[in-house]
Design an enzyme around this catalytic site. Structure first.
Site, short mmCIF file in Angstrom:
data_model
loop_
_atom_site.label_atom_id
_atom_site.label_comp_id
_atom_site.label_asym_id
_atom_site.label_seq_id
_atom_site.Cartn_x
_atom_site.Cartn_y
_atom_site.Cartn_z
N GLY A 72 0.81 -1.21 0.00
CA GLY A 72 0.00 0.00 0.00
C GLY A 72 0.84 1.26 0.00
NE ARG A 73 3.47 2.49 5.29
CZ ARG A 73 3.68 3.09 6.42
NH1 ARG A 73 3.96 4.36 6.44
NH2 ARG A 73 3.62 2.42 7.54
CE LYS A 82 7.13 0.77 5.67
NZ LYS A 82 7.47 -0.22 6.71
NE ARG A 89 5.56 -7.98 1.91
CZ ARG A 89 5.85 -7.06 2.82
NH1 ARG A 89 5.32 -7.14 4.02
NH2 ARG A 89 6.67 -6.07 2.52
CG ASP A 136 0.35 -8.35 6.55
OD1 ASP A 136 -0.13 -8.94 7.54
OD2 ASP A 136 0.51 -7.12 6.52
CG ASN A 137 3.86 -7.07 8.70
OD1 ASN A 137 3.83 -6.61 7.56
ND2 ASN A 137 3.25 -6.49 9.71
CG ASP A 163 6.56 -4.78 6.38
OD1 ASP A 163 7.44 -4.49 5.55
OD2 ASP A 163 5.37 -4.99 6.06
#
Ligand code: AMP
Ligand code: MG
Length: 535
Positions: A112-113, A133, A210, A280-281, A290
């Site tokens: 998302g970023r 990022k 991931r 997801d991390n 992350d």
């Protein structure tokens, strides 16, 4: 300078963008937020920024890319790694993935970023993905802005490099650049949004895949694409396992279990709390990834989490990290099931996690105590009692283990003389009651006897201990002080910490202040003891 060591210019970087070449792209090219099906990524350009300014860069990561580190101070470097200029060979994209957040399936998340610029092939032939990022919205930004603030970027930049130098597997950080633009954040989620300086970090890793990258495909029933991504991952990042097949899928999952276990042992060794171990991390390569509301244990407390959004449940507390990694691997196993279709084999593979963790943990415990071999008959009890002692009174974990190397190995010493080298580790001297001191000294004497029985020489014991018990870690308040300065436009402390943390196991005369325990003012200050996800 011979040919082998000659450093290259930015425009000489060689790109080989395998991920986007070999995996399907989202056919849609407009940058609107959406669900992306049947694709692993979406092409998207970094947002241009007004006035980029370099804050810090890692010379080791520059070298990894064969770049001359002095280049990192150039305007061209700043333009490229703020996202303002794409080099020839770059082809930017955001990756699609899903994940379990705090135990619940969250569906599609994605970069998302984060925007990947491309894969550099260095002189060693390694593929290194460059990822910005905080460089603006992507199709995966959901309701957020795709940006990152300086405070969280300083934390990510410094911590990933610090972790690397501590010997913990991690993604790396090449650069930290101010965008010259403001980002609005409600830091405490209490209705008081304020403008903060925006920043972009360039992260570097062999791959950013991931657990959630696989989970999303299975959740959507897209088994063809699941197989493609698994095959791709094995071929590119695990080639030693051989050509993908049912047997190789299992061997690969086992390897992921093994790497994850090793990473968690390192976290427990240095006192790192990730804070958001959502699937997801979790990196498929077993890298720490992350850096958000992470924190470093100051007083040893297995129940501690720095993440304010997790204070009720404490799901991601320090002491729970090994179990959570196991749970996350279980979710990955579920996602891989359609390719393997053998529950028992998958369960056995997960036993590899448990066994690797157990073995790694024992080795780690022995090394922290300066012992060569872990003997469960004596050391289970020795270590259990130590961990009880450490949490009974507020004890700085880092200082305690580092100072334990200085213990005078004489059981005949008085209690006072025995504990003298450890006193710096205690936050509240009044907690050191006569009963506590008695119990501590009982432990210290059994430890001394254990060391003596092992026959290890002093110099060797100290060497073993100082190689695993860091003197300098990125204490939460140190990062915050560097952020406070950076927000005033002074980047000296960020760079000083970066330099300090390149040698976390060395004494570094003159730098002792950075090894002191957390000052009292930092106990309750935001950023120093607790952090929100707002970044
Ligand atoms: P995290 O758990 O913080 O790594 O992020 C969870 C998800 O939220 C990921 O898909 C991130 O890309 C996304 N995310 C976090 N912050 C932002 C932001 N400021 N803008 C867009 N997406 C974000
Ligand atoms: Mg994340």
């Amino acid at each position: 300078m011979n040919h082998q060591t000659k450093k290259i210019q930015l425009d000489d970087l060689v790109f080989d963008n395998r991920f986007i070449r070999e995996l399907p792209a989202d056919p849609e090219t407009a940058n609107n937020r959406r669900q992306v099906h049947g694709a692993c990524y979406s092409r998207v350009l970094p947002t241009q920024v007004a006035a980029p300014q370099i804050v810090a860069y890692s010379r080791e990561v520059a070298e990894l890319l064969d770049l001359d580190a002095t280049l990192c101070a150039s305007d061209d470097f700043t333009q490229v790694f703020s996202g303002n200029r794409l080099l020839s060979g770059m082809d930017s994209y955001a990756i699609c993935y899903g994940g379990h957040q705090f135990g619940n399936w969250a569906g599609q998340l994605g970069d998302g970023r984060a925007i990947n610029l491309g894969e550099v092939v260095n002189r060693q032939g390694e593929h290194l993905t460059l990822q910005l990022k905080g460089s603006g919205v992507t199709p995966y930004s959901r309701t957020a802005d795709g940006l990152a603030v300086l405070r969280s970027s300083v934390r990510e930049f410094l911590c990933s490099e610090a972790m690397h130098h501590l010997g913990v597997p991690t993604t790396r950080a090449l650069s930290l650049i101010l965008t010259g633009e403001n980002v609005i954040r409600d830091m405490f989620y209490n209705g008081n949004p304020k403008a903060e300086p925006g920043a972009v970090v360039c992260r570097v890793a062999q791959s950013f895949t991931r657990f959630g990258s696989f989970q999303l495909l299975t959740a959507r029933g897209d088994i063809d694409l699941l197989k493609k991504l698994v095959d791709y991952t094995i071929r590119t990042d695990f080639p030693q396992l051989g050509e993908p097949s049912a047997v190789v899928y299992l061997a690969w999952f086992e390897e992921v279990c093994r790497r994850t276990a090793k990473m968690i042992v390192h976290w427990q060794r240095v006192g790192f709390v990730h804070g958001v171990m959502n699937t997801d991390n979790m990196s498929i390569l077993g890298l720490t990834i992350d850096y958000g509301p992470y924190g470093w244990l100051e007083n040893y407390d297995p129940n501690w989490t720095p993440n304010t959004t997790d204070v009720e449940q404490r799901r991601y507390r320090f002491g729970n990290q090994p179990q959570i990694a196991f749970w996350n691997l279980g979710q990955l196993a579920n996602a891989l099931y359609p390719l393997i279709e053998q529950v028992e084999s998958l369960q056995q593979a997960m036993d590899v996690y448990t066994a690797t963790f157990e073995q790694g943990w024992q080795q780690m415990v022995s090394a922290k105590l300066g012992l060569k071999i872990y003997d469960p008959d004596t050391d289970d009890e020795l270590n259990t009692e130590l961990l009880i002692l450490l949490q009974t009174v507020e004890t700085d974990m880092t200082i305690f283990y580092r100072k334990l190397a200085l213990l005078v190995m004489d059981v005949e010493l008085s209690n006072k003389a025995l504990i003298a080298p450890l006193l710096e580790a205690y936050y509240v001297p009044e907690q050191l009651s006569p009963e506590y001191i008695e119990r501590l000294c009982l432990w210290l004497r059994s430890y001394i006897r254990r060391v003596q029985a092992s026959g290890i020489e002093k110099a060797e014991r100290v060497k073993i201990m100082n190689a695993v018990n860091p003197k300098y870690v990125l204490r939460n308040y140190l990062a915050q002080l560097a952020i406070d300065q950076a927000e005033q436009g002074d980047f000296a402390r960020v760079n000083e910490l970066l330099e300090l943390l390149r040698h976390p196991y060395d004494e570094q005369p003159g730098k002792e202040d950075f090894a002191l325990k957390r000052p009292d003012w930092a106990r309750q200050r935001a950023g120093c003891s607790m952090l929100s996800c707002s970044s």
